[in-house]
Design an enzyme around this catalytic site. Sequence first.
Site, PDB file in Angstrom:
ATOM      1  CG  HIS A 215     -69.593 -73.207   9.387  1.00  0.00           C
ATOM      2  ND1 HIS A 215     -68.690 -72.335   9.372  1.00  0.00           N
ATOM      3  CD2 HIS A 215     -69.596 -74.922   9.792  1.00  0.00           C
ATOM      4  CE1 HIS A 215     -67.341 -72.442   9.445  1.00  0.00           C
ATOM      5  NE2 HIS A 215     -67.551 -74.104  10.137  1.00  0.00           N
ATOM      6  CE  LYS A 237     -66.834 -73.037  13.149  1.00  0.00           C
ATOM      7  NZ  LYS A 237     -66.117 -72.505  12.554  1.00  0.00           N
ATOM      8  CG  ASP A 252     -67.206 -77.350  12.405  1.00  0.00           C
ATOM      9  OD1 ASP A 252     -67.404 -76.160  12.304  1.00  0.00           O
ATOM     10  OD2 ASP A 252     -67.819 -77.764  11.245  1.00  0.00           O
ATOM     11  NE  ARG A 317     -58.637 -77.019  13.401  1.00  0.00           N
ATOM     12  CZ  ARG A 317     -59.746 -75.823  12.753  1.00  0.00           C
ATOM     13  NH1 ARG A 317     -60.697 -76.321  13.495  1.00  0.00           N
ATOM     14  NH2 ARG A 317     -59.778 -75.346  12.021  1.00  0.00           N
TER      15      ARG A 317
HETATM   16  P1  ATP Z   1     -63.868 -73.743  13.023  1.00  0.00           P
HETATM   17  O1  ATP Z   1     -64.482 -73.897  12.479  1.00  0.00           O
HETATM   18  O2  ATP Z   1     -62.434 -73.899  12.196  1.00  0.00           O
HETATM   19  O3  ATP Z   1     -63.599 -75.112  13.780  1.00  0.00           O
HETATM   20  P2  ATP Z   1     -63.917 -72.286  15.790  1.00  0.00           P
HETATM   21  O4  ATP Z   1     -65.368 -71.281  14.849  1.00  0.00           O
HETATM   22  O5  ATP Z   1     -64.271 -73.924  15.869  1.00  0.00           O
HETATM   23  O6  ATP Z   1     -63.087 -72.795  13.682  1.00  0.00           O
HETATM   24  P3  ATP Z   1     -62.287 -72.626  17.715  1.00  0.00           P
HETATM   25  O7  ATP Z   1     -61.655 -73.551  17.517  1.00  0.00           O
HETATM   26  O8  ATP Z   1     -63.390 -72.372  18.472  1.00  0.00           O
HETATM   27  O9  ATP Z   1     -63.294 -72.279  16.371  1.00  0.00           O
HETATM   28  O10 ATP Z   1     -61.189 -71.776  17.632  1.00  0.00           O
HETATM   29  C1  ATP Z   1     -61.194 -70.616  18.708  1.00  0.00           C
HETATM   30  C2  ATP Z   1     -59.539 -70.056  19.157  1.00  0.00           C
HETATM   31  O11 ATP Z   1     -59.322 -68.504  19.612  1.00  0.00           O
HETATM   32  C3  ATP Z   1     -59.126 -70.881  20.182  1.00  0.00           C
HETATM   33  O12 ATP Z   1     -58.328 -71.029  19.703  1.00  0.00           O
HETATM   34  C4  ATP Z   1     -59.187 -70.281  21.400  1.00  0.00           C
HETATM   35  O13 ATP Z   1     -58.487 -70.500  22.664  1.00  0.00           O
HETATM   36  C5  ATP Z   1     -59.358 -68.669  21.198  1.00  0.00           C
HETATM   37  N1  ATP Z   1     -59.460 -67.498  22.052  1.00  0.00           N
HETATM   38  C6  ATP Z   1     -59.016 -66.508  22.030  1.00  0.00           C
HETATM   39  N2  ATP Z   1     -59.649 -65.546  22.789  1.00  0.00           N
HETATM   40  C7  ATP Z   1     -61.104 -65.965  22.408  1.00  0.00           C
HETATM   41  C8  ATP Z   1     -62.421 -65.239  22.680  1.00  0.00           C
HETATM   42  N3  ATP Z   1     -62.241 -64.161  23.586  1.00  0.00           N
HETATM   43  N4  ATP Z   1     -62.864 -66.188  22.267  1.00  0.00           N
HETATM   44  C9  ATP Z   1     -62.983 -67.370  21.909  1.00  0.00           C
HETATM   45  N5  ATP Z   1     -61.937 -68.473  21.659  1.00  0.00           N
HETATM   46  C10 ATP Z   1     -60.932 -67.310  21.923  1.00  0.00           C
HETATM   47 MN    MN Z   2     -64.317 -75.674  15.699  1.00  0.00          MN
END
Ligand code: ATP
Ligand code: MN
Length: 534
Positions: A215, A237, A252, A317
């Site tokens: 993941h 991610k 992902d 999303r």
């Molecule tokens: P999922 O498994 O649900 O897809 P994900 O790990 O891909 O989750 P992201 O979609 O990248 O998560 O979400 C991170 C969120 O946090 C985004 O909305 C991003 O704008 C926000 N964010 C704020 N500050 C930060 C930071 N310092 N680093 C990363 N993301 C940040």
């Molecule tokens: Mn994601």
Amino acid sequence: MSFDLTQYGIDVKEILRNSSRPVLYEIGLRYEKGTAISDTGALLVYSGEKTGRSPKDKRIVRHPDSENNIDWGDINIELDEHTFKVNHERAMDYLNTRERLFVVDAFAGWDPRYRLKVRIVCTRAYHALFMQNMLIMPTAEELANFGEPDFVVFNAGGFPANRFTSKMTSKTSIDVNLEENQMIILGTEYAGEMKKGVFSVMNYLMPLEDVLPMHCSANVNEAGDVSILFGLSGTGKTTLSADPKRKLIGDDEHCWTDTGVFNIEGGCYAKAIDLSEESEPEIYNAIRYGTVLENVMYDPDTREVDYSDTTITQNTRASYPIDFIDNIHIPAVAGHANHVIFLTCDAFGVLPPVSKLTPEQASYHFISGYTAKVAGTEMGVTEPQATFSACFGAAFMMWHPNRYAELLAEKIKKHNATAWLVNTGWTGGGHGVGSRIKLKYTRAMIDAIHNGDFDNLETVTDPNFGFEVPTSCPGVPSEVLIPKDTWEDKEGYEQTKENLVALFNENFKAFADGVNREIVEASPKSKTEAAAAV
Ligand code: ATP
Ligand code: MN
């Protein structure tokens, strides 16, 4: 010509297979409630009551052929074959009442050695477009030679499960049958359920071939240097893998084989909350004709989206094919990972924004899978909630976490990958006092990892966690790197950290017996333990 599904007992006359975008747009707009076109051309859809996954409603059929491989428990909840048949019949009956159905025949996995032929049978144009974005679409020739699929998802989510069917605890049921190679969805129209269902199946199948499913997101630079970023939902991610300096492999789901890393998917599924062109230009610009934009609010006249509006859900999303991002690596198959990055969003504000892990610490943190969420704001709760989810995705793992951990440890060692823990969460105090670390700083730290900058910079050892914390980083003010320095309340910091260390140790108890001593020794130490060790 209509496609034939009679082999499944489905005799609906109008069946559309791998339809074009305009056809799916038109049908969605005409028949599906809450569907519209955004001012940039994306298909605005409403998923219905369920706006996120329903992990408690997932069931796996217990069968002698697979039962010894599956880690039964709260995540992999068993279902008997008879109940599967009951739900299967209910799904088929519902599908047969529809005027038209959609079929998506496509691949999961970019490496031809491991790819799975997946068939989705669904009732909504929204679901078909979503899966056409998320899976790897076959060429006309590949489709002509597709033959029988390896796995079929029947999405009858518009119709509920019967709560009085044995083993059902709600009107939602997601049932995986590894022997029949089928998955049934009842009582939820959240599209992410199909995507993560396929991922779960890959998580079962790949370890049978000594391939590690992960993941994580992944990207690669011009020189072929590969980075993988693990993390639970919301840790970054998708956001951090879209990096203008590197080519995106995927956001992902990936696998690590004997030749390297490949993406399972053909598209990305980005969080849209507070999305802005300035901070996430690649994702913002991917929202156009062909993209499915779920559960967002928009201006009724201009169809302009308000990404800050969480009226329907916080979990808004966007789903788009990977080629909607400019800088991509296609086919999405690359070499071995050089950098393994664990993302955590620590809402306690205790963990350093970047630290370097030993291989044993990497195994420890992979098995722990820590993040801390900001508790549900609707309840007025402000205390962050720690979450431990093994392999940074326990909800999708089918084997015992140690199976995946062993594969990862072996690969890190064999390919000399470096491991890092990056906290994308709070700084300057926990939630309520501090603030989330600036995306710009996190990006700079990831750049420093990629550039090898930390190899030559000074580090300090964290007295409790034992990992190495860099004291400087290009583009980041030094005071941000040591969490205690950012807290006004130093006592409060120590206390919060002590509590977090205890939570880590409590969680790890369940795994300690199954891993070797070096990994147990990589556990964080409480203040007294740390003092005793000096
Ligand atoms: P999922 O498994 O649900 O897809 P994900 O790990 O891909 O989750 P992201 O979609 O990248 O998560 O979400 C991170 C969120 O946090 C985004 O909305 C991003 O704008 C926000 N964010 C704020 N500050 C930060 C930071 N310092 N680093 C990363 N993301 C940040
Ligand atoms: Mn994601």
